[in-house]
Design a protein around this motif. Structure first.
Motif, short mmCIF file in Angstrom:
data_model
loop_
_atom_site.label_atom_id
_atom_site.label_comp_id
_atom_site.label_asym_id
_atom_site.label_seq_id
_atom_site.Cartn_x
_atom_site.Cartn_y
_atom_site.Cartn_z
N VAL A 1 46.93 41.38 46.17
CA VAL A 1 48.36 41.69 45.77
C VAL A 1 48.63 40.39 44.69
N TYR A 2 48.26 39.06 45.03
CA TYR A 2 48.72 37.95 44.23
C TYR A 2 48.03 38.38 42.69
N VAL A 3 46.76 38.53 42.66
CA VAL A 3 46.04 38.71 41.45
C VAL A 3 46.56 39.96 40.60
N GLN A 4 46.94 41.00 41.32
CA GLN A 4 47.56 41.92 40.60
C GLN A 4 49.07 41.77 39.96
N ALA A 5 49.70 40.87 40.74
CA ALA A 5 50.99 40.34 40.03
C ALA A 5 50.90 39.35 38.81
N LYS A 6 49.54 38.89 38.50
CA LYS A 6 49.44 37.71 37.66
C LYS A 6 48.90 38.27 36.51
N VAL A 7 47.88 38.94 36.57
CA VAL A 7 47.07 39.31 35.64
C VAL A 7 47.58 40.35 34.56
N THR A 8 47.32 40.36 33.19
CA THR A 8 47.99 41.04 31.82
C THR A 8 47.59 42.37 32.19
N SER A 9 46.53 42.97 32.42
CA SER A 9 46.27 44.33 32.69
C SER A 9 45.65 44.67 34.19
N PRO A 10 46.58 44.72 35.10
CA PRO A 10 46.07 44.76 36.43
C PRO A 10 45.41 46.18 36.79
#
Length: 480
Positions: free
Chosen positions: A255-264
């Motif tokens: 969840v943390y990574v999906q909120a940060k990356v440009t193209s989740p």
């Protein structure tokens, strides 16, 4: 006659024929992937004997396939959206074919398990993209019928696996259960290549990147959860707890990574869409209950009703057979009366069936069990066709693969949860030194408690579906 009108009239039969070929190919993909799941179970005793292995070792032949499907569904769905669903589906069929051949030619158990993982990877692509490609193969007003047909083929594969596997093993040995699918896989490849239109792509510079980090995190998280739920065949020890903690940590990190990356991989805002959120939650709850019938049923039929293996097999086959017969009519009902109404109707029928399973077999024996299954499975077919239609019908072309993968994931999570959690409920309710030593009355009590709880889960699913309100009426696609 104007040229454009004449061209349209000539093209219409061609489109119709192409749609029929495409749907035939997608149905065959669903049949093969479901058959791959069920046909291997009956071969476990033969594999244990052939490789001089324990049951705990040969069960990885089934587990490797299940893990591949569970961990890859969302990722391959997103890959299909970005790089072409038809192209990736052909790759999936090729993987399934190569994996099947490698299984049939395996010389040792480790090689067989690795080949089953390859076969399961192909099955994950076939299952996920078959649902996603329905919107491209058929017009929107026939989506429900198509979803019903795919559900029918899935049920046929599930029902056919044990009996076909038993015949093949008896006549030709265990290798035949894997090699027998090869000609049908090649046929599916040819039909898909002919029947589905070429992929349409956006301009290269406008295409988002694939979220590899998110995909790997999600796969690791799902693998940890699936192993936590299946390791030890029902017992829950320190390793199960460690795997469950790892899954929880992985979910938080995902969840943390999906909120940060440009193209989740998954835009978290998607889960706020009522139809999608409702479809995923109800799909998981319903799959949990359906797996309960497969886990609890054999113990009840043997321990409380005294059936032998043949009788149990015949009684358990009623569900898939009825589901196969009711899938296409269920899809037509969805097209006629709407996905929302039929979703509610399917859940209501399943609630009635769960209550019948909790009470009827205790009063009238095997006849009551069969009657309850004959109510449950048409309700499930109706729910599946309606729920899949509601979720997939208005999804934009850029997200069909991803959302189809999320539906498959929700179903698989429900299956592994039902196999473990609901199995544990039944074991606890059938309290004794073990189910094998429980009396028929105690096992019957466990049956009543387990399916009473199943009815509660279905009531929760019905409440969620009713609260969701009317489904959206227009496309809600957002650029990923």
């Amino acid at each position: 006659m104007p040229v454009n009108i004449q061209h349209s009239l000539e093209a219409a039969p061609m489109r119709s024929a192409s749609a029929r070929w495409g749907l035939t190919g997608l149905s065959l993909c669903m049949l093969l992937s479901s058959l791959g799941t069920s046909i291997a179970n009956v071969g476990l005793p033969a594999l244990a004997q052939a490789f001089s292995a324990s049951f705990q070792q040969v069960q990885w032949v089934v587990l490797a396939y299940l893990l591949a499907i569970t961990t890859l569904s969302v990722g391959v769905g997103r890959l299909g959206d970005l790089f072409g669903r038809r192209r990736l589906l052909l790759v999936g069929i090729a993987l399934f074919t190569l994996g099947s051949a490698a299984c049939g030619l395996a010389s040792g158990l480790p090689g067989l398990i690795a080949a089953r993982a390859v076969q399961g990877s192909g099955a994950a692509i076939m299952m996920t993209l078959s649902l996603a490609l329905v919107g491209e193969a058929l017009p929107k007003d026939r989506t429900g019928s198509a979803m019903g047909l795919l559900g029918t083929m899935s049920a046929v594969g599930t029902a056919l696996g044990p009996s076909l596997g038993g015949v093949l093993i008896a006549g030709f040995g265990w290798r035949a259960i894997f090699l027998a699918t090869l000609p049908f896989s090649v046929l599916a490849f040819a039909i898909i290549g002919r029947g589905l239109p070429p992929d349409r792509f956006r301009e290269t510079g406008d295409r988002p990147r694939f979220d590899m980090l998110g995909t790997l995190l999600l796969a690791a998280t799902l693998a940890a959860y699936a192993l936590a739920m299946t390791w030890g065949r029902g017992s829950f020890g320190p390793l199960n707890a460690a795997l469950l903690l790892a899954a929880a940590a992985g979910a938080g990190l995902f969840v943390y990574v999906q909120a940060k990356v440009t193209s989740p991989l998954i835009r978290l805002a998607m889960l706020r869409e009522p139809v999608l959120r409702t479809g995923l939650l109800t799909n998981m709850l319903v799959a949990t209950v359906m797996m309960t019938t497969l886990v609890v049923g054999p113990f009840y039929l043997a321990g409380a009703l005294g059936l032998d293996a043949a009788g149990i097999g015949l009684a358990m086959a009623v569900g898939p057979v009825v589901s196969a017969l009711s899938g296409v009519p269920a899809g037509r009902l969805v097209d006629r009366f709407g996905a929302r109404l039929m979703t509610l109707a399917g859940l209501a029928i399943m609630i009635l069936a769960a209550l019948l399973l909790a009470a009827l077999p205790l009063r009238v024996g095997i006849a009551g069990y069969i009657v309850a299954l004959m109510v449950l499975t048409p309700g499930y077919a109706l729910f599946q066709a309606a729920n899949n239609t509601a979720v997939m019908r208005d999804i934009g072309p850029d997200r069909r693969g991803l959302v189809s993968g999320m539906l498959s994931l929700a179903r698989n999570l429900g299956l592994v949860t039902g196999a473990s959690a609901m199995g544990a409920v039944f074991a606890f309710a059938s309290r004794a030194d073990g189910i094998a030593t429980s009396t028929p009355d105690v096992i019957a009590t466990g049956m009543r408690i387990t399916f009473g709880l199943s009815g509660g889960l279905l009531l929760l699913a019905l409440a969620i579906a009713m609260r969701a309100g009317q489904p959206r009426t227009g496309g809600t696609s957002t650029s990923p």
